[in-house]
Design a protein around this motif. Structure first.
Motif, PDB file in Angstrom:
ATOM      1  N   THR A  98      45.351  54.632  25.200  1.00 41.26           N
ATOM      2  CA  THR A  98      44.553  55.201  26.301  1.00 41.26           C
ATOM      3  C   THR A  98      44.122  54.195  27.356  1.00 41.26           C
ATOM      4  OG1 THR A  98      42.550  54.951  24.956  1.00 41.26           O
ATOM      5  CG2 THR A  98      43.642  57.096  24.900  1.00 41.26           C
ATOM      6  N   THR A  99      43.986  52.931  27.024  1.00 42.54           N
ATOM      7  CA  THR A  99      43.434  51.967  27.976  1.00 42.54           C
ATOM      8  C   THR A  99      44.445  51.587  29.044  1.00 42.54           C
ATOM      9  OG1 THR A  99      41.989  51.022  26.264  1.00 42.54           O
ATOM     10  CG2 THR A  99      42.362  49.704  28.247  1.00 42.54           C
ATOM     11  N   ARG A 100      44.047  51.759  30.291  1.00 52.07           N
ATOM     12  CA  ARG A 100      44.813  51.296  31.438  1.00 52.07           C
ATOM     13  C   ARG A 100      43.885  50.391  32.233  1.00 52.07           C
ATOM     14  NH1 ARG A 100      47.579  52.919  28.252  1.00 52.07           N
ATOM     15  NH2 ARG A 100      49.236  54.483  28.328  1.00 52.07           N
ATOM     16  N   LEU A 101      44.065  49.106  32.015  1.00 48.74           N
ATOM     17  CA  LEU A 101      43.125  48.101  32.499  1.00 48.74           C
ATOM     18  C   LEU A 101      43.556  47.590  33.876  1.00 48.74           C
ATOM     19  CD1 LEU A 101      40.625  46.351  31.646  1.00 48.74           C
ATOM     20  CD2 LEU A 101      42.272  44.639  30.888  1.00 48.74           C
ATOM     21  N   ALA A 102      42.734  47.845  34.895  1.00 47.06           N
ATOM     22  CA  ALA A 102      43.027  47.379  36.251  1.00 47.06           C
ATOM     23  C   ALA A 102      42.204  46.130  36.546  1.00 47.06           C
ATOM     24  CB  ALA A 102      42.715  48.467  37.270  1.00 47.06           C
ATOM     25  N   ALA A 103      42.899  45.054  36.874  1.00 49.64           N
ATOM     26  CA  ALA A 103      42.226  43.782  37.123  1.00 49.64           C
ATOM     27  C   ALA A 103      41.956  43.593  38.612  1.00 49.64           C
ATOM     28  CB  ALA A 103      43.083  42.626  36.605  1.00 49.64           C
ATOM     29  N   ASN A 104      40.888  42.869  38.901  1.00 48.01           N
ATOM     30  CA  ASN A 104      40.650  42.336  40.237  1.00 48.01           C
ATOM     31  C   ASN A 104      40.081  40.940  40.058  1.00 48.01           C
ATOM     32  OD1 ASN A 104      37.457  42.774  40.531  1.00 48.01           O
ATOM     33  ND2 ASN A 104      38.338  44.635  39.639  1.00 48.01           N
ATOM     34  N   ILE A 105      40.259  40.096  41.048  1.00 42.85           N
ATOM     35  CA  ILE A 105      39.978  38.668  40.882  1.00 42.85           C
ATOM     36  C   ILE A 105      38.954  38.199  41.900  1.00 42.85           C
ATOM     37  CG2 ILE A 105      41.003  36.349  40.862  1.00 42.85           C
ATOM     38  CD1 ILE A 105      43.677  37.634  40.142  1.00 42.85           C
ATOM     39  N   CYS A 106      37.993  37.423  41.408  1.00 43.72           N
ATOM     40  CA  CYS A 106      36.999  36.775  42.269  1.00 43.72           C
ATOM     41  C   CYS A 106      36.277  37.832  43.107  1.00 43.72           C
ATOM     42  CB  CYS A 106      37.680  35.711  43.124  1.00 43.72           C
ATOM     43  SG  CYS A 106      36.548  34.636  44.043  1.00 43.72           S
TER      44      CYS A 106
ATOM     45  N   ALA B  86      43.956  53.804  36.445  1.00 47.31           N
ATOM     46  CA  ALA B  86      43.080  52.913  35.682  1.00 47.31           C
ATOM     47  C   ALA B  86      41.991  53.689  34.962  1.00 47.31           C
ATOM     48  CB  ALA B  86      42.455  51.883  36.611  1.00 47.31           C
ATOM     49  N   THR B  87      41.774  53.337  33.709  1.00 48.74           N
ATOM     50  CA  THR B  87      40.682  53.927  32.922  1.00 48.74           C
ATOM     51  C   THR B  87      39.544  52.931  32.700  1.00 48.74           C
ATOM     52  OG1 THR B  87      41.701  53.235  30.826  1.00 48.74           O
ATOM     53  CG2 THR B  87      42.311  55.408  31.698  1.00 48.74           C
ATOM     54  N   LEU B  88      39.808  51.661  33.013  1.00 49.14           N
ATOM     55  CA  LEU B  88      38.836  50.592  32.784  1.00 49.14           C
ATOM     56  C   LEU B  88      39.108  49.488  33.809  1.00 49.14           C
ATOM     57  CD1 LEU B  88      36.585  49.531  30.823  1.00 49.14           C
ATOM     58  CD2 LEU B  88      38.426  48.559  29.424  1.00 49.14           C
ATOM     59  N   LEU B  89      38.037  48.924  34.372  1.00 49.82           N
ATOM     60  CA  LEU B  89      38.165  47.872  35.380  1.00 49.82           C
ATOM     61  C   LEU B  89      37.711  46.541  34.807  1.00 49.82           C
ATOM     62  CD1 LEU B  89      36.576  49.772  38.433  1.00 49.82           C
ATOM     63  CD2 LEU B  89      39.009  49.640  37.825  1.00 49.82           C
ATOM     64  N   VAL B  90      38.349  45.456  35.259  1.00 44.77           N
ATOM     65  CA  VAL B  90      37.902  44.124  34.855  1.00 44.77           C
ATOM     66  C   VAL B  90      37.970  43.194  36.051  1.00 44.77           C
ATOM     67  CG1 VAL B  90      40.222  43.423  34.072  1.00 44.77           C
ATOM     68  CG2 VAL B  90      38.206  42.218  33.215  1.00 44.77           C
ATOM     69  N   ASN B  91      36.926  42.414  36.215  1.00 46.08           N
ATOM     70  CA  ASN B  91      36.908  41.361  37.229  1.00 46.08           C
ATOM     71  C   ASN B  91      36.908  40.018  36.517  1.00 46.08           C
ATOM     72  OD1 ASN B  91      34.998  39.282  38.819  1.00 46.08           O
ATOM     73  ND2 ASN B  91      36.126  40.508  40.296  1.00 46.08           N
TER      74      ASN B  91
ATOM     75  N   GLY C 109      33.256  55.612  38.837  1.00 44.44           N
ATOM     76  CA  GLY C 109      32.985  56.291  37.573  1.00 44.44           C
ATOM     77  C   GLY C 109      33.675  55.623  36.407  1.00 44.44           C
ATOM     78  N   ARG C 110      33.947  54.309  36.528  1.00 46.87           N
ATOM     79  CA  ARG C 110      34.573  53.523  35.463  1.00 46.87           C
ATOM     80  C   ARG C 110      33.653  52.395  35.022  1.00 46.87           C
ATOM     81  NH1 ARG C 110      38.057  57.332  37.400  1.00 46.87           N
ATOM     82  NH2 ARG C 110      40.174  57.127  36.588  1.00 46.87           N
ATOM     83  N   MET C 111      33.836  51.967  33.777  1.00 52.17           N
ATOM     84  CA  MET C 111      33.157  50.763  33.337  1.00 52.17           C
ATOM     85  C   MET C 111      33.819  49.552  33.992  1.00 52.17           C
ATOM     86  SD  MET C 111      32.238  51.336  29.303  1.00 52.17           S
ATOM     87  CE  MET C 111      31.157  49.892  29.292  1.00 52.17           C
ATOM     88  N   MET C 112      33.029  48.520  34.224  1.00 51.96           N
ATOM     89  CA  MET C 112      33.531  47.279  34.795  1.00 51.96           C
ATOM     90  C   MET C 112      33.191  46.140  33.842  1.00 51.96           C
ATOM     91  SD  MET C 112      34.893  45.500  37.416  1.00 51.96           S
ATOM     92  CE  MET C 112      34.682  46.177  39.074  1.00 51.96           C
ATOM     93  N   LEU C 113      34.220  45.404  33.426  1.00 53.48           N
ATOM     94  CA  LEU C 113      34.036  44.212  32.607  1.00 53.48           C
ATOM     95  C   LEU C 113      34.124  42.999  33.518  1.00 53.48           C
ATOM     96  CD1 LEU C 113      36.465  45.165  29.688  1.00 53.48           C
ATOM     97  CD2 LEU C 113      34.037  45.744  29.908  1.00 53.48           C
ATOM     98  N   ARG C 114      33.283  42.015  33.287  1.00 51.46           N
ATOM     99  CA  ARG C 114      33.313  40.786  34.074  1.00 51.46           C
ATOM    100  C   ARG C 114      33.489  39.599  33.137  1.00 51.46           C
ATOM    101  NH1 ARG C 114      31.888  40.215  39.027  1.00 51.46           N
ATOM    102  NH2 ARG C 114      30.928  38.198  38.641  1.00 51.46           N
ATOM    103  N   ALA C 115      34.612  38.889  33.290  1.00 48.82           N
ATOM    104  CA  ALA C 115      34.871  37.683  32.501  1.00 48.82           C
ATOM    105  C   ALA C 115      34.895  36.505  33.471  1.00 48.82           C
ATOM    106  CB  ALA C 115      36.195  37.797  31.758  1.00 48.82           C
ATOM    107  N   THR C 116      33.936  35.603  33.341  1.00 49.51           N
ATOM    108  CA  THR C 116      33.802  34.502  34.292  1.00 49.51           C
ATOM    109  C   THR C 116      33.773  33.161  33.568  1.00 49.51           C
ATOM    110  OG1 THR C 116      31.376  34.419  34.284  1.00 49.51           O
ATOM    111  CG2 THR C 116      32.407  36.039  35.737  1.00 49.51           C
ATOM    112  N   ASN C 117      34.043  32.110  34.317  1.00 46.04           N
ATOM    113  CA  ASN C 117      34.064  30.773  33.719  1.00 46.04           C
ATOM    114  C   ASN C 117      32.662  30.279  33.387  1.00 46.04           C
ATOM    115  OD1 ASN C 117      34.902  28.160  32.942  1.00 46.04           O
ATOM    116  ND2 ASN C 117      34.647  27.412  35.021  1.00 46.04           N
ATOM    117  N   THR C 118      31.711  30.514  34.296  1.00 48.87           N
ATOM    118  CA  THR C 118      30.345  29.995  34.086  1.00 48.87           C
ATOM    119  C   THR C 118      29.278  31.073  34.170  1.00 48.87           C
ATOM    120  OG1 THR C 118      30.202  29.436  36.441  1.00 48.87           O
ATOM    121  CG2 THR C 118      30.932  27.688  34.946  1.00 48.87           C
ATOM    122  N   GLY C 119      29.613  32.327  34.511  1.00 49.55           N
ATOM    123  CA  GLY C 119      28.641  33.403  34.624  1.00 49.55           C
ATOM    124  C   GLY C 119      28.773  34.072  36.000  1.00 49.55           C
TER     125      GLY C 119
END
Length: 492
Positions: free
Chosen positions: A363-371, A387-392, A420-430
């Motif tokens: 089910t997961t279709r992860l759409a990435a965006n950068i910076c 996309a079903t889930l967003l990640v930055n 209307g999607r969840m957004m995940l944020r993965a960062t180097n320092t926060g």
């Protein structure tokens, strides 16, 4: 011209009002200060004797506004870019000088279109201000940082309008509410209309525009906390690789996400043994990581995110590049800056406008965006409805010690509301964070802490009105209001 203290007091007051708006945003979140800042602008510009004077007042307001809200650029230019302090401060000020043109244009246009003070303050100035704010976010690739509507999210009832009108629609409703009250402070009908609008927003926050699909998935967002002055240093290269490998081995989630340029070398230059170790660390789970990629031609390279554990290794390459950071606009005019800056990989090639989401599991279709791509709501929706889930993924070490990471996280919250999607944020320092589909922070990893944010995410399907129509609903509403102002002008 005779010296009159009141004539000079108003510009100084407006500059200060513009500057205090920075506290309306995260991390302070004193959102009511934006009400004060905008109301002051509309009241003072509405009293101006002519459009030229109104433009001047809008300009000094904007100068205070932007100097306060983009001060963090100084850190990247001076502390990490190596530019002399006086020059870095001058560059930030010059950018503010440019950005202040937009509220000045809004004040000029709003004053010109309104033939009475009441119409100016209550209708034309707020509307023109927001339309020129949208122009700022579009012209010359756009710079929509510190859009006034974002300051109200997600803590006020304005959040209910985000899935419909987007952040510019919220800016418009906020500006009109303040303008109407400022123009008609003793009119009960004006207060009633504003109260109804804000209560309706609260009601809309209970509307579910999208629906969850499938089971929740566990996620691990990895934060290496590598200082910027070590991230690209050759003597720290292997240490940096080991940090992210060690953290990846500790991650427990079904989807493990490493931040922007977690691998600080082109994929083609990265040791094969390291990539094999990363895959083995999570197998058979999914690993998504930031890594720069080379292209087919000389000097063609991309700021990318790769689904490393997929045999096909699908990628997303950053489309909206940062001016002066990732590419040089008008090199013949601005190329001199790079004699003073120490910025690795500053000549990226943009990726495509529409790129496929990563298919992870059933089910997961992860759409990435950068910076800072998550600053652009109209571009984030390109990934929908697939996309079903967003990640930055970001590396905000360039701005350590500032509020930039908090401000950008608030913009990510706006994108979650709009889509209307969840957004995940993965960062180097926060700030590494999990944001739900209502724009609320579910969990956050402390800034500067080396570790893993473990959590759960839901996949969502469906399209919000904003995802279907982008900014056109808000722009259309603004255009209709200016037509109304024209009608009222003729009537008077």
């Amino acid at each position: 011209m005779r010296f009159t203290p009141a004539r000079y007091a108003s510009p100084l007051l407006l500059t200060a009002c513009g500057a205090i708006s920075v506290f309306a945003y995260a991390p302070v979140n004193a959102f009511a200060l934006m009400w004060l800042a905008l109301a002051a602008l509309f009241l003072v510009a509405g009293k101006a004797e002519n459009p030229k004077r109104a433009a001047l007042l809008g300009y000094v307001w904007g100068l205070g506004y932007f100097c306060a809200n983009i001060y963090w650029i100084f850190i990247s230019l001076h502390t990490f870019g190596g530019m002399p302090a006086w020059m870095a401060a001058g560059c930030v000020f010059l950018l503010a000088v440019y950005l202040a043109i937009f509220p000045a244009l809004g004040a000029w246009l709003g004053h010109k279109l309104g033939n009475t003070r009441c119409i100016r303050v209550g209708l034309t100035l707020p509307t023109a201000f927001v339309l020129t704010e949208w122009l700022r976010g579009w012209l010359f690739t756009g710079f929509p940082w510190a859009t006034v509507g974002t300051s109200q999210l997600p803590m006020t009832s304005m959040a209910g309008y985000a899935p419909i009108l987007g952040v510019y629609g919220i800016s418009l409703i906020l500006a009109l509410s303040l303008g109407v009250i400022a123009a008609l402070p003793r009119n009960p009908k004006a207060w009633g209309a504003v109260a109804f609008t804000w209560l309706a927003g609260w009601g809309l926050t209970h509307v579910e525009w999208t629906q969850p699909i499938g089971k929740p998935v566990t996620v691990s967002l990895v934060q290496g906390a590598i200082p910027q002055d070590e991230k690209w240093a050759q003597e720290h290269y292997l240490d940096n690789l080991r940090i992210y490998l060690r953290l990846t081995r500790q991650a427990k989630g079904e989807i493990v996400i490493l931040p922007e340029t977690a691998i600080p070398s082109f994929l083609s230059d990265t040791p094969d043994w390291y990539l094999d170790y990363l895959r083995a660390a999570v197998a058979p789970r999914a690993l998504v990581t930031g890594v720069p990629l080379t292209g087919q031609h000389v000097e063609e390279y991309y700021n990318s995110v790769m689904f490393l554990t997929d045999p096909k290794m699908p990628t997303y390459s950053k489309h909206h590049l940062v001016p002066f950071g990732e590419f040089v606009p008008l090199p013949w005019l601005f190329g001199w800056m790079y004699h003073y800056l120490n910025m690795p990989l500053s000549g990226f090639t943009p990726g495509g406008t529409k790129q496929a989401a990563f298919a992870i599991g059933p089910t997961t279709r992860l759409a990435a965006n950068i910076c800072y791509e998550d600053v652009y709501g109209r571009e984030i929706i390109h990934a929908l409805p697939e996309a079903t889930l967003l990640v930055n993924v970001s590396n905000l070490a360039w701005f350590d010690g500032s509020w930039a990471a908090w401000q950008q996280t608030q913009m990510s919250q706006a994108r979650a509301l709009e889509t209307g999607r969840m957004m995940l944020r993965a960062t180097n320092t926060g700030m590494t964070a999990i944001i739900d589909n209502h724009g609320k922070l579910v969990s956050v990893l402390a800034e500067g802490k080396r570790g893993i944010l473990e959590g759960t995410a839901r996949n969502y399907v469906g399209m919000t009105p904003y995802a279907r129509c982008s900014d056109w609903l808000a722009l259309g509403l603004g255009g209709l209001l200016l037509v109304l102002a024209r009608f009222l002008r003729r009537k008077h």
